[in-house]
Motif scaffolding. Structure first.
Motif, PDB file in Angstrom:
ATOM      1  N   THR A   1      40.935  73.664  58.882  1.00  0.00           N
ATOM      2  CA  THR A   1      42.260  73.566  58.530  1.00  0.00           C
ATOM      3  C   THR A   1      42.855  75.201  57.849  1.00  0.00           C
ATOM      4  N   GLN A   2      44.081  75.603  58.756  1.00  0.00           N
ATOM      5  CA  GLN A   2      44.669  77.355  58.003  1.00  0.00           C
ATOM      6  C   GLN A   2      44.794  76.102  56.606  1.00  0.00           C
ATOM      7  N   ILE A   3      45.671  75.197  56.614  1.00  0.00           N
ATOM      8  CA  ILE A   3      45.659  74.681  55.060  1.00  0.00           C
ATOM      9  C   ILE A   3      44.170  74.898  54.516  1.00  0.00           C
ATOM     10  N   SER A   4      43.100  73.661  54.488  1.00  0.00           N
ATOM     11  CA  SER A   4      42.257  73.176  54.303  1.00  0.00           C
ATOM     12  C   SER A   4      41.707  74.928  54.037  1.00  0.00           C
ATOM     13  N   LEU A   5      41.096  75.850  54.737  1.00  0.00           N
ATOM     14  CA  LEU A   5      40.598  77.153  54.088  1.00  0.00           C
ATOM     15  C   LEU A   5      41.435  77.790  52.966  1.00  0.00           C
ATOM     16  N   ALA A   6      43.076  77.763  53.403  1.00  0.00           N
ATOM     17  CA  ALA A   6      44.122  78.622  52.171  1.00  0.00           C
ATOM     18  C   ALA A   6      43.369  77.797  50.795  1.00  0.00           C
ATOM     19  N   GLY A   7      43.499  77.218  50.832  1.00  0.00           N
ATOM     20  CA  GLY A   7      43.488  75.759  49.659  1.00  0.00           C
ATOM     21  C   GLY A   7      42.359  76.366  48.828  1.00  0.00           C
ATOM     22  N   LYS A   8      41.032  76.008  49.506  1.00  0.00           N
ATOM     23  CA  LYS A   8      39.251  76.589  49.741  1.00  0.00           C
ATOM     24  C   LYS A   8      39.223  77.378  48.447  1.00  0.00           C
ATOM     25  N   MET A   9      40.148  78.765  49.121  1.00  0.00           N
ATOM     26  CA  MET A   9      40.238  80.272  48.744  1.00  0.00           C
ATOM     27  C   MET A   9      40.998  80.282  47.881  1.00  0.00           C
ATOM     28  N   GLY A  10      42.664  79.596  47.784  1.00  0.00           N
ATOM     29  CA  GLY A  10      43.083  79.551  46.016  1.00  0.00           C
ATOM     30  C   GLY A  10      44.423  80.731  46.590  1.00  0.00           C
ATOM     31  N   ILE A  11      44.716  80.549  47.939  1.00  0.00           N
ATOM     32  CA  ILE A  11      45.508  81.520  48.015  1.00  0.00           C
ATOM     33  C   ILE A  11      47.209  80.358  49.290  1.00  0.00           C
ATOM     34  N   ALA A  12      47.273  81.337  50.030  1.00  0.00           N
ATOM     35  CA  ALA A  12      48.990  80.874  50.205  1.00  0.00           C
ATOM     36  C   ALA A  12      48.161  80.288  52.147  1.00  0.00           C
ATOM     37  N   VAL A  13      48.876  79.654  52.445  1.00  0.00           N
ATOM     38  CA  VAL A  13      49.054  79.636  53.949  1.00  0.00           C
ATOM     39  C   VAL A  13      48.997  80.838  54.223  1.00  0.00           C
ATOM     40  N   SER A  14      50.304  80.916  54.348  1.00  0.00           N
ATOM     41  CA  SER A  14      50.810  82.375  55.326  1.00  0.00           C
ATOM     42  C   SER A  14      50.014  83.554  54.741  1.00  0.00           C
ATOM     43  N   ILE A  15      49.473  83.729  54.482  1.00  0.00           N
ATOM     44  CA  ILE A  15      49.007  84.738  53.678  1.00  0.00           C
ATOM     45  C   ILE A  15      47.235  84.934  54.973  1.00  0.00           C
ATOM     46  N   LEU A  16      46.569  83.368  55.234  1.00  0.00           N
ATOM     47  CA  LEU A  16      45.307  83.168  56.390  1.00  0.00           C
ATOM     48  C   LEU A  16      46.523  83.482  57.489  1.00  0.00           C
ATOM     49  N   GLY A  17      47.534  82.861  58.019  1.00  0.00           N
ATOM     50  CA  GLY A  17      48.562  82.907  58.952  1.00  0.00           C
ATOM     51  C   GLY A  17      48.418  84.478  59.211  1.00  0.00           C
ATOM     52  N   GLN A  18      48.424  85.454  58.851  1.00  0.00           N
ATOM     53  CA  GLN A  18      48.959  86.787  58.338  1.00  0.00           C
ATOM     54  C   GLN A  18      48.145  87.232  59.495  1.00  0.00           C
TER      55      GLN A  18
END
Length: 67
Positions: free
Chosen positions: A20-37
């Motif tokens: 999910t966006q949440i799980s990938l962002a967490g693995k990457m150490g970034i905010a979900v909003s950045i991945l979403g953008q």
């Protein structure tokens, strides 16, 4: 237009790998909003972001960028 290519590729690999966006962002150490953008094409990813994404997804940079 390049940001839309990255958006499609990152989203496709994320879903293929079962993140999910949440799980990938967490693995990457970034905010979900950045991945979403990035996935919406409203933010252009830099090379460091792309490498971090490829590493988190377990794919090479070449796989991530080839269309």
């Amino acid at each position: 237009m390049e940001e839309l290519l990255w958006a499609r590729r990152i989203r496709a690999f994320r879903k293929l790998k079962g993140f999910t966006q949440i799980s990938l962002a967490g693995k990457m150490g970034i905010a979900v909003s950045i991945l979403g953008q990035v996935e919406r094409g409203t933010r252009v990813p830099d090379e460091a972001f792309l490498q971090k994404t490829a590493d988190a997804l377990g794919v090479s940079m070449e796989e991530l960028q080839s269309e």
